[in-house]
Write an enzyme that holds these catalytic residues in place. Sequence first.
Site, PDB file in Angstrom:
ATOM      1  N   HIS A  18      -3.958   7.208  -0.988  1.00 52.97           N
ATOM      2  CA  HIS A  18      -3.402   6.055  -0.774  1.00 52.97           C
ATOM      3  C   HIS A  18      -3.789   4.864  -1.560  1.00 52.97           C
ATOM      4  CE1 HIS A  18      -7.053   5.529   2.021  1.00 52.97           C
ATOM      5  NE2 HIS A  18      -6.726   4.132   1.720  1.00 52.97           N
ATOM      6  N   HIS A  59      -5.336   0.666  -2.447  1.00 58.26           N
ATOM      7  CA  HIS A  59      -5.889  -0.378  -1.677  1.00 58.26           C
ATOM      8  C   HIS A  59      -5.328  -1.479  -2.915  1.00 58.26           C
ATOM      9  CE1 HIS A  59      -9.578   1.334   0.612  1.00 58.26           C
ATOM     10  NE2 HIS A  59      -8.529   1.652   1.134  1.00 58.26           N
ATOM     11  N   GLU A 118       0.776  -1.325  -0.007  1.00 54.73           N
ATOM     12  CA  GLU A 118      -0.029   0.045   0.089  1.00 54.73           C
ATOM     13  C   GLU A 118       0.759   1.192   0.021  1.00 54.73           C
ATOM     14  OE1 GLU A 118      -3.784   1.781   2.651  1.00 54.73           O
ATOM     15  OE2 GLU A 118      -3.540  -0.445   2.299  1.00 54.73           O
ATOM     16  N   ASP A 125     -10.013   3.770   7.215  1.00 55.00           N
ATOM     17  CA  ASP A 125      -9.984   5.048   6.428  1.00 55.00           C
ATOM     18  C   ASP A 125     -10.790   6.166   7.052  1.00 55.00           C
ATOM     19  OD1 ASP A 125      -8.049   3.874   4.815  1.00 55.00           O
ATOM     20  OD2 ASP A 125      -9.388   3.520   3.223  1.00 55.00           O
TER      21      ASP A 125
END
Length: 135
Positions: free
Chosen positions: A81, A83, A23, A94
């Site tokens: 970010h 996934h 990630e 989140d």
Amino acid sequence: MLKLRYGFYRELTDYVTESKPLEVCGLLGGVRERKTKTVKKIYFIKNVLESNCEYLMDTAEQLAAAKDMRSNGLDMVGCFHSHPEGPPHPSASDVKTSVFDNISYVIISMENDVPVLKSYKIVNGLYMEEGIILV
């Protein structure tokens, strides 16, 4: 609404694709014009957890990005970010860890090995997808 140059879109999706299965994360510097946030610079920040299912931004790199934004007249208009194995929407974690209600939360999913980029507003524990304008 988030406005993103196509070149930035490619930088983000290429970075996520190359970094899989980890990630990745970072910040988006830009300007605000009414309800539109225009990205002017991407800050790729190290995920100190080096995990495929969670992230924690390196604090020194975050501080350097914030200083660079300030010195260049930019606001933090978003964070992003990936996934690597999950869907392109905010996870419970989140939502829980979101602290700003005036930025875009961009998630790039690689769930089906094809990058899918979406942007969200997260306010009071609820998320809502927002539009992205590619220019």
